[in-house]
Scaffold this active site. Structure first.
Site, PDB file in Angstrom:
ATOM      1  N   TYR A   1      -7.093   0.050   6.036  1.00  0.00           N
ATOM      2  CA  TYR A   1      -7.063  -0.092   7.499  1.00  0.00           C
ATOM      3  C   TYR A   1      -6.033  -1.151   7.881  1.00  0.00           C
ATOM      4  CZ  TYR A   1      -8.498  -1.832  12.101  1.00  0.00           C
ATOM      5  OH  TYR A   1      -8.504  -2.283  13.399  1.00  0.00           O
TER       6      TYR A   1
ATOM      7  N   SER B   1      -4.703  -6.227  14.735  1.00  0.00           N
ATOM      8  CA  SER B   1      -5.964  -6.823  14.296  1.00  0.00           C
ATOM      9  C   SER B   1      -5.740  -8.073  13.474  1.00  0.00           C
ATOM     10  CB  SER B   1      -6.712  -5.794  13.453  1.00  0.00           C
ATOM     11  OG  SER B   1      -7.807  -6.392  12.828  1.00  0.00           O
TER      12      SER B   1
ATOM     13  N   LYS C   1      -2.318  -1.083  10.021  1.00  0.00           N
ATOM     14  CA  LYS C   1      -1.968  -1.927  11.180  1.00  0.00           C
ATOM     15  C   LYS C   1      -0.655  -2.675  10.898  1.00  0.00           C
ATOM     16  CE  LYS C   1      -5.337  -1.083  14.032  1.00  0.00           C
ATOM     17  NZ  LYS C   1      -5.079  -0.384  15.285  1.00  0.00           N
TER      18      LYS C   1
END
Ligand code: NAD
Ligand code: UDP
Length: 346
Positions: free
Chosen positions: A155, A131, A159
């Protein structure tokens, strides 16, 4: 023709990628725990791709953190998988701040488990859904892949951790073919309106929110911040049509399988930024529906501007996006209009 394992294939991006891969003649096995998706998405993928032969798309309900569930999927075909496309994971930034343990478990431990089962089954090719959130508050916009990685929420940390784990795997032994694809803002839907994004509860993301206002499920949109240093004060993002994104995955798989073992990292974006107000205008123009909105405060953790520098992927894969912001609005609306309550209440 390749045999591919798709984790999280029933989800928003996964279902569109499954459709493109089936249309490209590949055979797929999907593993998904359906924690954030419906069985209907893949049924509709079959309808759209006219797959009658059940051997072309096999679906397993299972958790990527469970090696037995993964092994069942690996045992579904006679040979080894040519590649794994790994979408399964949790993706809500706000939720990740409240439940970091869950996010680290599913996203990081889940990927660790997947890699172990892949290795045991002699499969060393993986495409990972990364991302643009990795870039945090970027120094440079448009942002190239070489920019610093400094995520600002759990989050994003997960990643970054998975990208590191994949780099460690690539260095640990020869033979790994790995693509980390850093998505910017995937939106839109298949133009048929049969598959699309179906978030649980009130949407956090702009496109599903606008679409639900348009269909009458929500009253008005709140624009998060009107004092950003941008063209009109609202924040700028690089929205990418999910079918462009799907085609980018097909190219990345071909590229990995063609070339020597390597780890590649690509931005998947258009290189064009649009503000929230520009998106509202485009949506109104395409649909003819007025979107009531009011200006609100900035959302915590947001950045002013996030836009991809997509030149590396264009140069290496010869891939670039084809669809416009109007296409994204038209197709999001076609999906929402045909499925006002998503898959479940159709
Ligand atoms: P999604 O929630 O629609 O799809 C994820 C799928 O994974 C769902 O079908 C869910 O049921 C499944 N899943 C979740 N946990 C699982 C587990 N433990 N075992 C098996 N399956 C599990 O999300 P999406 O938007 O399609 O995103 C796919 C991937 O792309 C995610 O990894 C996400 O982090 C990444 N990504 C998404 C965006 C975005 O804006 N949508 C942006 C950048 C990266
Ligand atoms: N946004 C907004 N109102 C909403 C949802 C989003 O103004 O109800 C803005 C958000 O602040 C950001 C842009 O729309 O500038 C895209 O947000 P989204 O959550 O879709 O993606 P993000 O870029 O945060 O991953």
């Amino acid at each position: 023709m390749s045999q591919l394992l798709i984790t999280g294939g029933a989800g928003f991006i996964g279902s569109h990628v499954c459709l493109s891969l089936l249309e490209g003649g590949n055979n797929l096995v999907v593993i998904d725990d359906f924690s954030n998706s419906s069985h209907q998405s893949l049924q509709r993928v079959c309808e759209l791709s006219s797959v009658k032969d059940e051997r072309r798309l096999k679906v397993f309900q299972g958790d990527i953190r469970n090696p037995k569930d993964l092994q069942n999927a690996f045992d579904a075909i006679d040979s080894a998988f040519d590649a794994v496309v790994h979408f399964a994971g949790l993706k809500a930034v706000g939720e990740s701040c409240k439940s970091p343990l869950r996010y680290w478990d599913v996203n990081v431990n889940g990927t660790r488990c997947l890699l172990e089962v892949m290795k045991n089954n002699d499969c060393r090719t993986i495409v990972f859904s990364s991302s643009a959130t990795l870039y945090g508050y970027p120094d440079q916009v448009p942002t190239p892949e070489s920019a610093d990685i400094r995520p600002v929420n759990p989050y994003g940390h997960t990643k970054a951790a998975v990208e590191q784990l994949l780099a460690d795997m690539a260095s640990s032994e020869p033979g790994w073919r790995i693509a980390c694809l850093r998505y910017f803002n995937p939106v839109g839907a298949h133009p048929s309106g049969l598959i699309g994004e179906d978030p649980n509860g009130t949407p956090n993301n702009l496109f599903p929110y606008i679409s639900q206002v348009a269909v009458g499920r929500l009253k008005e949109l709140e624009v998060f911040g009107c004092d950003w240093p941008t063209i009109d004060g609202s924040a700028v993002r690089d929205y990418i049509h999910v079918m462009d994104l799907a085609e980018g995955h097909c190219e990345a798989i071909d590229f990995l399988n063609r070339g020597k073992p390597q780890l590649i990292t690509f931005n998947l974006g258009t290189g064009n930024g649009y503000s929230v107000v520009q998106v509202i205008d485009a949506f109104e123009k395409v649909t003819g529906i007025e979107i009531p909105y009011r200006m609100g405060l900035r959302r915590i953790g947001d950045v002013a501007c996030s836009v991809a520098d997509p030149s590396l992927v264009a140069e290496r894969l010869g891939w670039k996006t084809k669809r416009s912001l109007s296409d994204m609005c038209r197709d999001s609306w076609a999906w929402q209009k045909a499925n006002p309550y998503g898959y479940c209440h159709h």
